[in-house]
Design an enzyme around this catalytic site. Structure first.
Site, PDB file in Angstrom:
ATOM      1  N   GLU A   1       1.825 -12.567 -11.853  1.00 49.54           N
ATOM      2  CA  GLU A   1       1.145 -13.757 -11.706  1.00 49.54           C
ATOM      3  C   GLU A   1      -0.231 -13.578 -12.690  1.00 49.54           C
ATOM      4  O   GLU A   1      -0.455 -14.476 -13.720  1.00 49.54           O
ATOM      5  CB  GLU A   1       0.298 -14.386 -10.579  1.00 49.54           C
ATOM      6  CG  GLU A   1       1.635 -14.738  -9.630  1.00 49.54           C
ATOM      7  CD  GLU A   1       1.264 -15.379  -8.247  1.00 49.54           C
ATOM      8  OE1 GLU A   1       0.825 -14.484  -7.523  1.00 49.54           O
ATOM      9  OE2 GLU A   1       1.415 -16.507  -7.718  1.00 49.54           O
TER      10      GLU A   1
ATOM     11  N   GLU B   1       7.129 -12.290  -3.262  1.00 50.13           N
ATOM     12  CA  GLU B   1       6.614 -12.532  -1.948  1.00 50.13           C
ATOM     13  C   GLU B   1       7.384 -13.144  -0.826  1.00 50.13           C
ATOM     14  O   GLU B   1       7.038 -13.261   0.208  1.00 50.13           O
ATOM     15  CB  GLU B   1       5.432 -13.690  -2.441  1.00 50.13           C
ATOM     16  CG  GLU B   1       4.467 -13.477  -3.031  1.00 50.13           C
ATOM     17  CD  GLU B   1       4.581 -13.088  -4.815  1.00 50.13           C
ATOM     18  OE1 GLU B   1       5.623 -13.134  -5.180  1.00 50.13           O
ATOM     19  OE2 GLU B   1       3.764 -13.194  -5.506  1.00 50.13           O
TER      20      GLU B   1
ATOM     21  N   ALA C   1      -0.725  -8.456  -4.989  1.00 49.97           N
ATOM     22  CA  ALA C   1      -1.795  -8.692  -4.226  1.00 49.97           C
ATOM     23  C   ALA C   1      -1.787  -7.537  -3.006  1.00 49.97           C
ATOM     24  O   ALA C   1      -0.819  -7.019  -3.020  1.00 49.97           O
ATOM     25  CB  ALA C   1      -1.974 -10.148  -3.395  1.00 49.97           C
TER      26      ALA C   1
ATOM     27  N   GLY D   1       1.464 -10.944  -7.263  1.00 46.62           N
ATOM     28  CA  GLY D   1      -0.003 -11.105  -7.903  1.00 46.62           C
ATOM     29  C   GLY D   1      -0.080 -10.403  -9.177  1.00 46.62           C
ATOM     30  O   GLY D   1      -0.623 -10.927 -10.098  1.00 46.62           O
TER      31      GLY D   1
HETATM   32  C1  3H9 Z   1       1.232 -11.174  -3.494  1.00 41.85           C
HETATM   33  O1  3H9 Z   1       1.233 -10.763  -4.628  1.00 41.85           O
HETATM   34  C2  3H9 Z   1       0.543 -12.640  -3.189  1.00 41.85           C
HETATM   35  C3  3H9 Z   1       0.106 -13.296  -4.443  1.00 41.85           C
HETATM   36  O2  3H9 Z   1       1.432 -14.077  -5.037  1.00 41.85           O
HETATM   37  C4  3H9 Z   1      -0.883 -14.386  -3.896  1.00 41.85           C
HETATM   38  C5  3H9 Z   1      -2.260 -13.811  -3.535  1.00 41.85           C
HETATM   39  C6  3H9 Z   1      -3.137 -14.864  -3.247  1.00 41.85           C
HETATM   40  N1  3H9 Z   1      -0.573  -3.938  -1.454  1.00 41.85           N
HETATM   41  O3  3H9 Z   1       7.131   1.057  -1.698  1.00 41.85           O
HETATM   42  P1  3H9 Z   1       6.317   2.532  -1.715  1.00 41.85           P
HETATM   43  C7  3H9 Z   1       1.633   0.762  -0.842  1.00 41.85           C
HETATM   44  S1  3H9 Z   1       2.137 -10.572  -1.866  1.00 41.85           S
HETATM   45  C8  3H9 Z   1      -0.916  -3.024  -0.941  1.00 41.85           C
HETATM   46  O4  3H9 Z   1       6.484   3.584  -0.839  1.00 41.85           O
HETATM   47  P2  3H9 Z   1       7.858   2.824  -4.166  1.00 41.85           P
HETATM   48  C9  3H9 Z   1       2.764   1.029   0.176  1.00 41.85           C
HETATM   49  O5  3H9 Z   1       2.215   0.466   1.635  1.00 41.85           O
HETATM   50  C10 3H9 Z   1       2.579  -9.009  -2.991  1.00 41.85           C
HETATM   51  N2  3H9 Z   1      -0.257  -1.650  -0.722  1.00 41.85           N
HETATM   52  O6  3H9 Z   1       6.556   2.952  -3.292  1.00 41.85           O
HETATM   53  C11 3H9 Z   1       2.828   2.632   0.255  1.00 41.85           C
HETATM   54  O7  3H9 Z   1       1.628   3.030   0.882  1.00 41.85           O
HETATM   55  P3  3H9 Z   1       1.805   4.474   1.621  1.00 41.85           P
HETATM   56  C12 3H9 Z   1       3.639  -9.023  -3.720  1.00 41.85           C
HETATM   57  C13 3H9 Z   1       0.971  -1.584  -1.307  1.00 41.85           C
HETATM   58  O8  3H9 Z   1       7.465   3.362  -5.381  1.00 41.85           O
HETATM   59  C14 3H9 Z   1       2.370   2.988  -1.472  1.00 41.85           C
HETATM   60  O9  3H9 Z   1       1.839   1.563  -1.861  1.00 41.85           O
HETATM   61  N3  3H9 Z   1       4.230  -7.569  -4.071  1.00 41.85           N
HETATM   62  C15 3H9 Z   1       1.477  -2.654  -1.879  1.00 41.85           C
HETATM   63  O10 3H9 Z   1       8.934   3.160  -3.522  1.00 41.85           O
HETATM   64  C16 3H9 Z   1       3.804   3.161  -2.170  1.00 41.85           C
HETATM   65  O11 3H9 Z   1       4.633   2.158  -1.884  1.00 41.85           O
HETATM   66  C17 3H9 Z   1       4.990  -6.931  -3.312  1.00 41.85           C
HETATM   67  O12 3H9 Z   1       5.537  -7.453  -2.519  1.00 41.85           O
HETATM   68  C18 3H9 Z   1       0.696  -3.849  -2.128  1.00 41.85           C
HETATM   69  N4  3H9 Z   1       0.970  -4.805  -2.778  1.00 41.85           N
HETATM   70  O13 3H9 Z   1       7.945   1.127  -4.674  1.00 41.85           O
HETATM   71  C19 3H9 Z   1       5.295  -5.563  -3.752  1.00 41.85           C
HETATM   72  N5  3H9 Z   1       2.815  -2.337  -2.491  1.00 41.85           N
HETATM   73  O14 3H9 Z   1       1.916   5.678   0.771  1.00 41.85           O
HETATM   74  C20 3H9 Z   1       5.529  -4.683  -2.628  1.00 41.85           C
HETATM   75  C21 3H9 Z   1       2.919  -0.905  -2.163  1.00 41.85           C
HETATM   76  O15 3H9 Z   1       0.417   4.497   2.504  1.00 41.85           O
HETATM   77  N6  3H9 Z   1       5.646  -3.229  -3.048  1.00 41.85           N
HETATM   78  N7  3H9 Z   1       1.957  -0.475  -1.388  1.00 41.85           N
HETATM   79  O16 3H9 Z   1       2.634   4.275   2.565  1.00 41.85           O
HETATM   80  C22 3H9 Z   1       6.869  -2.821  -3.630  1.00 41.85           C
HETATM   81  O17 3H9 Z   1       7.752  -3.684  -3.587  1.00 41.85           O
HETATM   82  C23 3H9 Z   1       7.039  -1.185  -3.609  1.00 41.85           C
HETATM   83  O18 3H9 Z   1       5.872  -0.663  -3.020  1.00 41.85           O
HETATM   84  C24 3H9 Z   1       6.723  -0.860  -5.135  1.00 41.85           C
HETATM   85  C25 3H9 Z   1       6.705   0.631  -5.380  1.00 41.85           C
HETATM   86  C26 3H9 Z   1       8.121  -1.246  -5.840  1.00 41.85           C
HETATM   87  C27 3H9 Z   1       5.683  -1.450  -5.774  1.00 41.85           C
END
Ligand code: 3H9
Length: 705
Positions: free
Chosen positions: A108, A128, A66, A105
């Site tokens: 999901e 999450e 999400a 998400g």
């Molecule tokens: C969820 O899904 C809830 C649902 O179950 C239910 C909903 C109802 N959103 O980490 P990076 C941005 S909760 C917005 O440096 P990498 C991050 O801030 C979510 N932005 O890259 C950064 O921005 P900036 C569950 C996001 O290659 C840029 O992307 N998901 C999100 O080292 C690059 O990120 C997670 O918890 C997001 N979800 O790693 C996954 N994710 O350049 C969280 C990233 O402006 N994300 N950004 O600083 C990660 O684990 C890592 O970002 C990922 C990439 C592995 C994807």
């Protein structure tokens, strides 16, 4: 009509419709993405010419979750749970074509599809929990139906990512492809329509139509007592963090509730956590980690290439650094002063690699290869080919200066020289080297192969590309790098020193070591400060106090209790006694220590009184925040959130508390300032409120800048 490029487009391959999400950087399921997918899905379902639908992403990854930035905003329709329901209910097969990381998400969405194909490097996960949440779009209900209860609970409670091979084996995906994902997904969809695509990648096994809807599958049988034990262990390990246990219990609910009721249970638990302090703290940490990498001084700077790294000194710290370098694939050259010390260092390094084998983290072959990539000797001229040398020798200025002067005659003039000093001024160390612009501080935390934090210290002269090199190497080591200015103790140890002093004042004022420890352990620290002092050893801090005695402000409150313990030979756990006594590996409070504390309070004329857990915590946090505000005011840290990261990753501060600066924000800067003013009145010199704290309190702004 909106003329901006829409993040969701539609392509056709024969009778298969591809819904393509392109929303950099990570294709998060923002409102625009959700509504785009919904629109495309409805159109494809209504189009008689379309037989199957694929959800696919451009860029580096499948939907990574999400959109965290939208949390707290009014939800735009469709919500992610509603979209997942629509995908599952679709009357035509919907296939998720996964590359990169299908997280939260995103995972999901994939679970709600009728089939999942992934490229061999893809990973899936429900992280999450790391944001203080649980999956909120059906993950807790659909995952156990595919992979079973125990594996689903583990995935939800830990947030662990699962590689494609394991995901296939467990039934989380149906097919792995090494080829072109879009083409192979199309072929998979066509086989599905023709009734020839089987699960587990077996094209000969027909998949029965009507569609295999994950939510309609029964939850596989499971062992109830084993599940209860698994959840109990998860809750114990979480030490106060709520989301792992809530997530595990939500998964368990899938076994007793039907899908709609299970989804409602999940949704309510998700909403409760989303509004919690813990999730706010963990989301703060998520963004703090990304912010820490943004260093204006690095703009336009290219890191120098690094392939061979030298480590001077193979004590506990040097050995840990050598291990983590070899793990990251560097060639490592370690030098000690004598052959005997080199031999001891070699054994220390080998033992650390061996531990990796014993814990099943690496194979014997990998450990052997890492050892083979590490040359340990006692001749520093071996550093000649190094691109970077990290010194981890005794923390003494003359020793380090001598080493840097010698290194200047050995390594290339562009080789980077890094000091791992904890307290000394890297400017002074660097001054001994030729080309001091190549000198930088790389302060690892002990044990260096375990602790995630590295403070990168810029001397006044460090060149931007040298600083960039330090960040690039830290990243490759998997460390979290935080930029610090050159001051006594940098960010962490400088603040820790205020923390330590305030803890010792509280002893004289009325608390006992185990009371302070209990208060901080209840707060979420794995170990209270006095237990940590005992573990680290009291002698090093004692030596430092003696060294600094001549320059200490005589008006500063000074508590002699720790000195007295050291004079009695009580150096902590290693000597069997310190703040506690240790018998058979167990620690217990010591009446002898209480007597020393009471005697010192009498000598200082302090009337002891009982100090409650809340006051203990407030005093500790206020002391840390005041010093943190000084550090910020002096420009020694880039931002308040960097200070939080230092304590979470270097000192075991629980991430779900968000760090001391975040806590201060929650407690109210007025409360902190009032506490610091009390300290100033009671503890005197050194406890004046930091000008920035006063200013921040006035503007009520800590994280706004
Ligand atoms: C969820 O899904 C809830 C649902 O179950 C239910 C909903 C109802 N959103 O980490 P990076 C941005 S909760 C917005 O440096 P990498 C991050 O801030 C979510 N932005 O890259 C950064 O921005 P900036 C569950 C996001 O290659 C840029 O992307 N998901 C999100 O080292 C690059 O990120 C997670 O918890 C997001 N979800 O790693 C996954 N994710 O350049 C969280 C990233 O402006 N994300 N950004 O600083 C990660 O684990 C890592 O970002 C990922 C990439 C592995 C994807």
């Amino acid at each position: 009509m909106d003329s901006s490029p829409h993040p969701v487009t539609v392509r056709r391959r024969g009778r298969v419709c591809l819904i393509v999400i392109d929303s950099p950087p990570v294709n998060a399921a923002s409102h625009a993405v959700r509504s785009g997918v919904q629109r495309a899905l409805k159109a494809a379902e209504a189009d008689a010419d379309v037989t199957a639908i694929i959800i696919l992403c451009e860029g580096r990854t499948f939907v990574a979750g999400a959109d965290i930035r939208e949390f707290g905003q009014p939800p735009g329709e469709p919500s992610l749970p509603a979209l997942c329901q629509e995908i599952e209910a679709c009357t035509k097969p919907v296939i998720a074509a996964i590359h990169g990381t299908a997280l939260g998400g995103g995972c999901e969405i994939a679970l709600a599809c009728h089939g999942r194909i992934a490229d061999a490097g893809a990973k899936l996960g429900l992280p999450e929990v790391k944001l203080g949440l649980i999956p909120g779009a059906g993950g807790t209900q659909r995952l156990p139906r595919l992979i079973g209860m125990a594996a689903a609970i583990e995935m939800v409670a830990t947030g662990r990512m699962m590689g494609a091979a394991e995901a296939l084996e467990r039934g989380l995906i149906d097919v792995i492809t090494e080829g072109d994902l879009a083409s192979d997904a199309t072929a998979f969809a066509e086989r599905l329509v023709s009734g020839k695509a089987g699960a587990q990648g077996d094209a000969a096994q027909p998949l029965s139509l009507p569609l295999r809807r994950t939510g309609a599958l029964p939850v596989p049988a499971y062992d109830e007592p084993a599940m209860a034990a698994q959840i109990e262990q998860i809750e114990r390990k979480a030490r106060g963090q709520l989301s792992p246990g809530v997530g595990a219990r939500a998964v368990l609910a899938a076994a007793t509730l039907d899908l709609p009721a299970g989804l409602a249970h999940e949704r309510a638990a998700f909403a409760g956590l989303l509004a919690s302090e813990q999730s706010a703290a963990l989301r703060h940490v998520f963004f703090a980690e990304r912010a820490a990498a943004r260093v204006p001084a690095l703009e336009g700077a290219t890191p120098r290439p690094v392939a061979i790294v030298g480590v001077a000194g193979a004590g506990t710290m040097g050995a840990g650094i050598a291990v983590v370098l070899a793990e990251a694939g560097y060639r490592v050259i370690v030098a000690e002063r004598t052959e005997k010390a080199a031999e001891a260092g070699r054994s220390r390094i080998a033992a650390l690699h061996q531990r990796g084998v014993e814990t099943g983290r690496i194979t014997r072959e990998v450990a052997a290869a890492r050892m083979a990539a590490t040359a340990v000797g006692h001749d520093i001229t071996a550093f000649a080919p190094c691109d970077l040398v990290i010194e981890a020798v005794f923390d003494d200025l003359a020793v380090k200066q001598e080493l840097f002067a010698a290194l200047s005659g050995i390594v290339r003039p562009d080789a980077v020289l890094a000091t791992n000093t904890s307290y000394l001024d890297p400017n002074l160390i660097g001054a001994a080297a030729s080309h001091p612009e190549r000198v930088v501080g790389l302060h690892f935390f002990s044990p260096a192969n375990v602790m995630r934090l590295v403070e990168i210290v810029a001397t006044g002269r460090t060149a931007p590309d040298v600083l960039a090199t330090a960040f690039a190497v830290s990243k490759r080591l998997g460390k979290l790098a935080v930029l610090a200015g050159s001051c006594d103790g940098f960010i962490g140890n400088r603040i820790f020193s205020s923390y330590r002093k305030q803890c010792e004042y509280m002893l004289e004022d009325g608390a006992l070591p185990h009371e302070i420890d209990a208060a901080m352990e209840a707060f979420g620290l794995p170990m209270g400060p006095f237990a940590v002092f005992d573990l680290a050893g009291l002698d090093i801090a004692w030596a430092r106090r003696k060294r600094l005695a001549a320059t200490r402000d005589p008006a500063e409150r000074y508590v002699r209790i720790a000195d007295q313990l050291c004079e009695l030979g009580r150096f902590g756990q290693k000597s069997g006694a310190g703040w506690y006594v240790y018998e058979n590996g167990k620690r217990r409070p010591d009446a002898g220590v209480t007597s020393i504390i009471e005697a010192e309070a009498r000598r200082s004329g302090v009337q002891r009184r009982s100090i409650g857990a809340e006051e203990i915590r407030t005093r500790i946090i206020a002391a840390m925040v005041n010093e943190g505000a000084r550090i910020l005011g002096e420009g020694m840290a880039q931002r308040a959130s960097d200070i939080d990261l230092v304590f979470i990753n270097g000192y075991g501060w629980p991430a779900w508390r968000g760090g001391p600066m975040f806590q201060a924000d929650r407690m109210g800067l007025g409360t902190i300032l009032a506490e610091v003013e009390r300290m100033q009145a009671r503890d005197g010199a050194g406890w004046e409120p930091a000008p920035l704290l006063v200013e921040m309190e006035r503007s009520k702004q800590l994280f706004g800048g």
